[in-house]
Scaffold this motif. Structure first.
Motif, PDB file in Angstrom:
ATOM      1  N   PRO A 109      12.425  -7.141   2.510  1.00 16.75           N
ATOM      2  CA  PRO A 109      12.043  -6.484   3.762  1.00 16.75           C
ATOM      3  C   PRO A 109      10.551  -6.621   4.065  1.00 16.75           C
ATOM      4  O   PRO A 109       9.721  -6.636   3.149  1.00 16.75           O
ATOM      5  CB  PRO A 109      12.406  -5.019   3.499  1.00 16.75           C
ATOM      6  CG  PRO A 109      12.408  -4.864   2.010  1.00 16.75           C
ATOM      7  CD  PRO A 109      12.796  -6.195   1.444  1.00 16.75           C
ATOM      8  N   ASP A 110      10.226  -6.710   5.371  1.00 21.08           N
ATOM      9  CA  ASP A 110       8.814  -6.662   5.784  1.00 21.08           C
ATOM     10  C   ASP A 110       8.402  -5.186   5.911  1.00 21.08           C
ATOM     11  O   ASP A 110       9.193  -4.290   5.580  1.00 21.08           O
ATOM     12  CB  ASP A 110       8.590  -7.442   7.095  1.00 21.08           C
ATOM     13  CG  ASP A 110       9.430  -6.890   8.247  1.00 21.08           C
ATOM     14  OD1 ASP A 110      10.002  -5.791   8.099  1.00 21.08           O
ATOM     15  OD2 ASP A 110       9.515  -7.548   9.297  1.00 21.08           O
ATOM     16  N   THR A 111       7.193  -4.940   6.412  1.00 19.54           N
ATOM     17  CA  THR A 111       6.718  -3.543   6.455  1.00 19.54           C
ATOM     18  C   THR A 111       7.670  -2.636   7.244  1.00 19.54           C
ATOM     19  O   THR A 111       8.030  -1.545   6.787  1.00 19.54           O
ATOM     20  CB  THR A 111       5.306  -3.470   7.093  1.00 19.54           C
ATOM     21  OG1 THR A 111       4.479  -4.415   6.415  1.00 19.54           O
ATOM     22  CG2 THR A 111       4.695  -2.087   6.960  1.00 19.54           C
ATOM     23  N   THR A 112       8.099  -3.111   8.422  1.00 17.71           N
ATOM     24  CA  THR A 112       9.014  -2.293   9.237  1.00 17.71           C
ATOM     25  C   THR A 112      10.328  -2.067   8.487  1.00 17.71           C
ATOM     26  O   THR A 112      10.889  -0.961   8.488  1.00 17.71           O
ATOM     27  CB  THR A 112       9.320  -3.011  10.574  1.00 17.71           C
ATOM     28  OG1 THR A 112       8.104  -3.529  11.066  1.00 17.71           O
ATOM     29  CG2 THR A 112       9.958  -2.101  11.570  1.00 17.71           C
ATOM     30  N   GLY A 113      10.805  -3.113   7.841  1.00 19.23           N
ATOM     31  CA  GLY A 113      12.051  -3.002   7.075  1.00 19.23           C
ATOM     32  C   GLY A 113      11.899  -2.025   5.922  1.00 19.23           C
ATOM     33  O   GLY A 113      12.790  -1.198   5.664  1.00 19.23           O
ATOM     34  N   ARG A 114      10.755  -2.095   5.255  1.00 19.82           N
ATOM     35  CA  ARG A 114      10.541  -1.170   4.119  1.00 19.82           C
ATOM     36  C   ARG A 114      10.488   0.267   4.630  1.00 19.82           C
ATOM     37  O   ARG A 114      10.996   1.180   3.980  1.00 19.82           O
ATOM     38  CB  ARG A 114       9.257  -1.538   3.366  1.00 19.82           C
ATOM     39  CG  ARG A 114       9.366  -2.853   2.599  1.00 19.82           C
ATOM     40  CD  ARG A 114       8.241  -3.010   1.593  1.00 19.82           C
ATOM     41  NE  ARG A 114       6.917  -3.074   2.187  1.00 19.82           N
ATOM     42  CZ  ARG A 114       6.364  -4.162   2.713  1.00 19.82           C
ATOM     43  NH1 ARG A 114       7.014  -5.313   2.719  1.00 19.82           N
ATOM     44  NH2 ARG A 114       5.149  -4.128   3.239  1.00 19.82           N
ATOM     45  N   ALA A 135       3.550  12.707   4.774  1.00 13.66           N
ATOM     46  CA  ALA A 135       2.418  12.127   5.511  1.00 13.66           C
ATOM     47  C   ALA A 135       2.078  10.719   5.018  1.00 13.66           C
ATOM     48  O   ALA A 135       1.391   9.968   5.722  1.00 13.66           O
ATOM     49  CB  ALA A 135       1.205  13.045   5.368  1.00 13.66           C
ATOM     50  N   SER A 136       2.562  10.359   3.826  1.00 13.10           N
ATOM     51  CA  SER A 136       2.131   9.062   3.275  1.00 13.10           C
ATOM     52  C   SER A 136       3.224   7.987   3.343  1.00 13.10           C
ATOM     53  O   SER A 136       3.059   6.909   2.771  1.00 13.10           O
ATOM     54  CB  SER A 136       1.697   9.252   1.813  1.00 13.10           C
ATOM     55  OG  SER A 136       2.841   9.517   1.021  1.00 13.10           O
ATOM     56  N   LEU A 137       4.327   8.265   4.053  1.00 11.24           N
ATOM     57  CA  LEU A 137       5.428   7.299   4.037  1.00 11.24           C
ATOM     58  C   LEU A 137       5.091   5.981   4.738  1.00 11.24           C
ATOM     59  O   LEU A 137       5.514   4.902   4.298  1.00 11.24           O
ATOM     60  CB  LEU A 137       6.715   7.922   4.617  1.00 11.24           C
ATOM     61  CG  LEU A 137       7.311   9.052   3.755  1.00 11.24           C
ATOM     62  CD1 LEU A 137       8.594   9.585   4.371  1.00 11.24           C
ATOM     63  CD2 LEU A 137       7.553   8.632   2.311  1.00 11.24           C
ATOM     64  N   ASP A 138       4.275   6.056   5.830  1.00  7.00           N
ATOM     65  CA  ASP A 138       3.866   4.807   6.488  1.00  7.00           C
ATOM     66  C   ASP A 138       3.011   3.974   5.535  1.00  7.00           C
ATOM     67  O   ASP A 138       3.177   2.762   5.420  1.00  7.00           O
ATOM     68  CB  ASP A 138       3.047   5.098   7.756  1.00  7.00           C
ATOM     69  CG  ASP A 138       3.939   5.572   8.894  1.00  7.00           C
ATOM     70  OD1 ASP A 138       5.164   5.323   8.826  1.00  7.00           O
ATOM     71  OD2 ASP A 138       3.419   6.216   9.843  1.00  7.00           O
ATOM     72  N   GLU A 197       3.491   0.185   3.861  1.00  8.86           N
ATOM     73  CA  GLU A 197       2.477  -0.878   3.946  1.00  8.86           C
ATOM     74  C   GLU A 197       2.071  -1.374   2.564  1.00  8.86           C
ATOM     75  O   GLU A 197       1.762  -2.543   2.378  1.00  8.86           O
ATOM     76  CB  GLU A 197       1.232  -0.354   4.677  1.00  8.86           C
ATOM     77  CG  GLU A 197       1.417  -0.341   6.185  1.00  8.86           C
ATOM     78  CD  GLU A 197       0.518   0.683   6.860  1.00  8.86           C
ATOM     79  OE1 GLU A 197      -0.495   1.104   6.261  1.00  8.86           O
ATOM     80  OE2 GLU A 197       0.848   1.069   8.007  1.00  8.86           O
ATOM     81  N   SER A 198       2.084  -0.479   1.591  1.00  9.20           N
ATOM     82  CA  SER A 198       1.522  -0.853   0.286  1.00  9.20           C
ATOM     83  C   SER A 198       2.573  -1.356  -0.708  1.00  9.20           C
ATOM     84  O   SER A 198       2.259  -1.564  -1.870  1.00  9.20           O
ATOM     85  CB  SER A 198       0.797   0.355  -0.324  1.00  9.20           C
ATOM     86  OG  SER A 198       1.736   1.389  -0.526  1.00  9.20           O
TER      87      SER A 198
END
Ligand code: ATP
Length: 269
Positions: free
Chosen positions: A185-190, A209-212, A216-217
């Protein structure tokens, strides 16, 4: 050993919505494919042939098994699931006879999906696998896939991490009609997959609060690794007598997963 490779297996309650990170185009193609299978009369009127075989290929843990289960559920099929390895390293003739029995059993319970994971163990290029026994088992698989009207109501789905290893005869249209690549998966997929696995878990505000940032990471993480992040974090919280997963649980789980994949890479030949 009992021949569990040819029995129907219970289907978990999975739908396509429970699978994150699939490219939109692929979802669209899968929906179309399933609608053709669900309405064969209309497909015949339109001059479209219902697919007989589908290959799902891509890295481990990206959701290929989930996808096969969701497709089976969507078309209301009995699910026959096994692994390519269940047909190899057996006594003379057993591999081929297992393949035959699997198809015979499925034909008695249509609509049916026959799912073979790690199909490369069974359908590797003839030169690569060597051995008369493996050759006979593969030949039997091809014979069964060519069953014509005997296979009405049967959808064959195979999954592999090594499409390059598969025999061309196996991949021929009529046997495998569609191949879908199931990518990491890419970032959106993850982010989608994280939502799926975070659902139903109690998360502290700092985790929510840290899910985005988590999406990304975690480049390179598979769906299975993202799922195991939440399982590991959850177990740690329970161990410490806490109801909510907090940031320290998640950080611990990330370190664990990264360490796990590093040691896997280091151990790779
Ligand atoms: P393998 O190639 O190793 O057989 P696979 O591609 O078949 O792996 P699955 O067995 O479907 O992967 O995934 C294992 C688990 O990981 C699933 O039960 C699910 O919890 C999680 N998972 C994997 N991919 C996804 C995804 N795309 N969306 C949501 N969860 C996923």
């Amino acid at each position: 050993m009992k021949n569990s490779a040819s029995k129907a297996t219970p289907l978990p309650d999975i739908t396509l919505r429970d699978i994150g990170g699939l490219p939109d185009e692929m979802k669209e193609e899968i929906h179309q494919t399933l609608s053709i299978i669900k309405d064969p009369k209309r497909s015949t009127q339109l001059g479209i042939e219902a697919p007989k075989g589908i290959l799902l290929y891509g890295p481990p843990g990206t959701g290929k098994t989930l996808l096969a289960q969701a497709m089976a559920r969507e078309i209301g099929a009995t699910f026959f699931s096994s692994s390519g390895a269940a047909f190899t390293e057996l006594f003379v003739g057993v591999g081929a006879s297992r393949v035959r029995t699997l198809f015979q059993n499925a034909r008695k319970q249509t609509p049916a999906v026959i799912f073979i994971d790690e199909v490369d163990a069974l359908a590797a290029k003839r030169k690569a696998h060597g051995g008369e026994e493996a050759e006979k088992t593969l030949t039997e698989l091809l014979v069964q896939l060519d069953g014509g009207s005997d296979n009405d109501g049967i959808l064959f789905i195979a999954a592999t991490n090594r499409k390059d290893m598969l025999d061309d005869a196996f991949l021929r249209p009529g046997r495998i009609d569609y191949s879908f690549q199931v990518p990491l998966p890419d970032t959106t997929g993850r982010r989608e997959i994280i939502d799926i696995h975070a659902k139903g878990k109690l998360l502290a505000a700092d985790v929510v609060a840290s899910l985005d940032t988590l999406a990304e990471s975690t480049s390179g993480f598979s769906g299975a690794e993202l799922s195991s992040l939440f399982e590991t974090a959850s177990r740690r919280a329970i161990r410490d007598g806490r109801q909510e997963i907090d940031k320290s649980d998640l950080d611990f789980a990330i370190d664990r997963t990264i360490l796990g994949s590093t040691s896997r890479t280091m151990n790779d030949p």
